[in-house]
Design a protein around this motif. Structure first.
Motif, PDB file in Angstrom:
ATOM      1  N   PRO A   1       0.819  -1.191  -0.079  1.00 19.08           N
ATOM      2  CA  PRO A   1      -0.206  -0.098  -0.151  1.00 19.08           C
ATOM      3  C   PRO A   1       0.838   1.266  -0.035  1.00 19.08           C
ATOM      4  O   PRO A   1       1.785   1.213   0.466  1.00 19.08           O
ATOM      5  CB  PRO A   1      -0.797  -0.185   1.385  1.00 19.08           C
TER       6      PRO A   1
ATOM      7  N   VAL B   1      -4.385   8.988  -5.877  1.00 12.74           N
ATOM      8  CA  VAL B   1      -5.496   9.490  -5.466  1.00 12.74           C
ATOM      9  C   VAL B   1      -5.612  10.757  -4.793  1.00 12.74           C
ATOM     10  O   VAL B   1      -4.766  11.032  -3.937  1.00 12.74           O
ATOM     11  CB  VAL B   1      -6.220   8.606  -4.684  1.00 12.74           C
TER      12      VAL B   1
ATOM     13  N   LEU C   1     -12.517   1.877   3.461  1.00 11.44           N
ATOM     14  CA  LEU C   1     -11.375   2.228   2.419  1.00 11.44           C
ATOM     15  C   LEU C   1     -11.002   1.073   1.619  1.00 11.44           C
ATOM     16  O   LEU C   1     -10.660   1.355   0.295  1.00 11.44           O
ATOM     17  CB  LEU C   1     -10.110   2.614   3.266  1.00 11.44           C
ATOM     18  N   GLU C   2     -10.820  -0.023   1.989  1.00 14.44           N
ATOM     19  CA  GLU C   2     -10.847  -1.069   0.971  1.00 14.44           C
ATOM     20  C   GLU C   2     -11.971  -1.321  -0.009  1.00 14.44           C
ATOM     21  O   GLU C   2     -11.620  -1.571  -1.251  1.00 14.44           O
ATOM     22  CB  GLU C   2     -10.787  -2.512   1.747  1.00 14.44           C
TER      23      GLU C   2
ATOM     24  N   GLY D   1     -11.206   1.332  -2.485  1.00 14.91           N
ATOM     25  CA  GLY D   1      -9.954   1.021  -3.360  1.00 14.91           C
ATOM     26  C   GLY D   1     -10.779   0.406  -4.534  1.00 14.91           C
ATOM     27  O   GLY D   1     -10.084   0.273  -5.396  1.00 14.91           O
TER      28      GLY D   1
ATOM     29  N   ALA E   1     -12.322   2.242  -6.849  1.00 15.56           N
ATOM     30  CA  ALA E   1     -11.418   3.291  -7.939  1.00 15.56           C
ATOM     31  C   ALA E   1     -10.541   2.326  -8.749  1.00 15.56           C
ATOM     32  O   ALA E   1     -10.362   2.617  -9.728  1.00 15.56           O
ATOM     33  CB  ALA E   1     -10.313   4.003  -6.686  1.00 15.56           C
ATOM     34  N   ASN E   2     -10.287   1.144  -8.472  1.00 14.82           N
ATOM     35  CA  ASN E   2      -9.679   0.379  -9.347  1.00 14.82           C
ATOM     36  C   ASN E   2     -10.462  -0.137 -10.374  1.00 14.82           C
ATOM     37  O   ASN E   2     -10.088  -0.510 -11.534  1.00 14.82           O
ATOM     38  CB  ASN E   2      -8.968  -1.012  -8.621  1.00 14.82           C
TER      39      ASN E   2
END
Length: 138
Positions: free
Chosen positions: A1, A28, A128-129, A132, A135-136
């Motif tokens: 990370p 980000v 947050l995971e 992510g 976002a991916n």
């Protein structure tokens, strides 16, 4: 990370100008109160640096209202903000028929125990995971 950097818009602007932060290294960028990203505000200058540095950053701008200043030409202001952030504005649909209620919490109820704090941190990690993963998939 990767690392997470937190700071004010002016601190980030100075770090970008001074070379302590390299725009292309930013994966980000999250802007709170993103409606300030206009004119010579540090947010606007930060984003100009990010894009000038060939950054491929994802941008999440948060605001309760995209209007800043006078209430004239809201479409133009929205378009300008979207262009600067290279983003698309998403506004949740709120059922106007639904009643909203707010309440205050007495200060003594705000004292959290260690396990409660740990639970909040676990929940935040899960969010947050999930963010992510979203976002991916962009």
């Amino acid at each position: 990370p990767g690392d997470v950097l937190v700071g004010t818009a002016e601190v980030f602007r100075r770090c970008l100008v001074g070379g302590q932060i390299v725009p292309s290294h930013l994966a980000v960028v999250v802007l709170d109160e993103a409606h300030y990203a206009v004119g010579k505000h540090p947010y606007a200058e930060v984003m100009a640096s990010v894009w000038a540095g060939q950054g491929k950053s994802r941008v999440l701008g948060l605001t309760a209202s995209f209007l800043h200043g006078k209430l004239d030409a809201p479409e133009a202001k929205r378009d300008s903000l979207e262009a600067l952030l290279r983003a698309r504005m998403v506004v949740p649909q709120v059922d106007q028929q639904q009643e909203h209620s707010f309440y205050t919490v007495p200060w003594e109820r705000c004292q959290l125990e260690t396990e409660e704090i740990a639970e909040y941190l676990r929940y935040t990690d899960q969010l947050l995971e999930q963010a992510g993963m979203v976002a991916n998939s962009w």
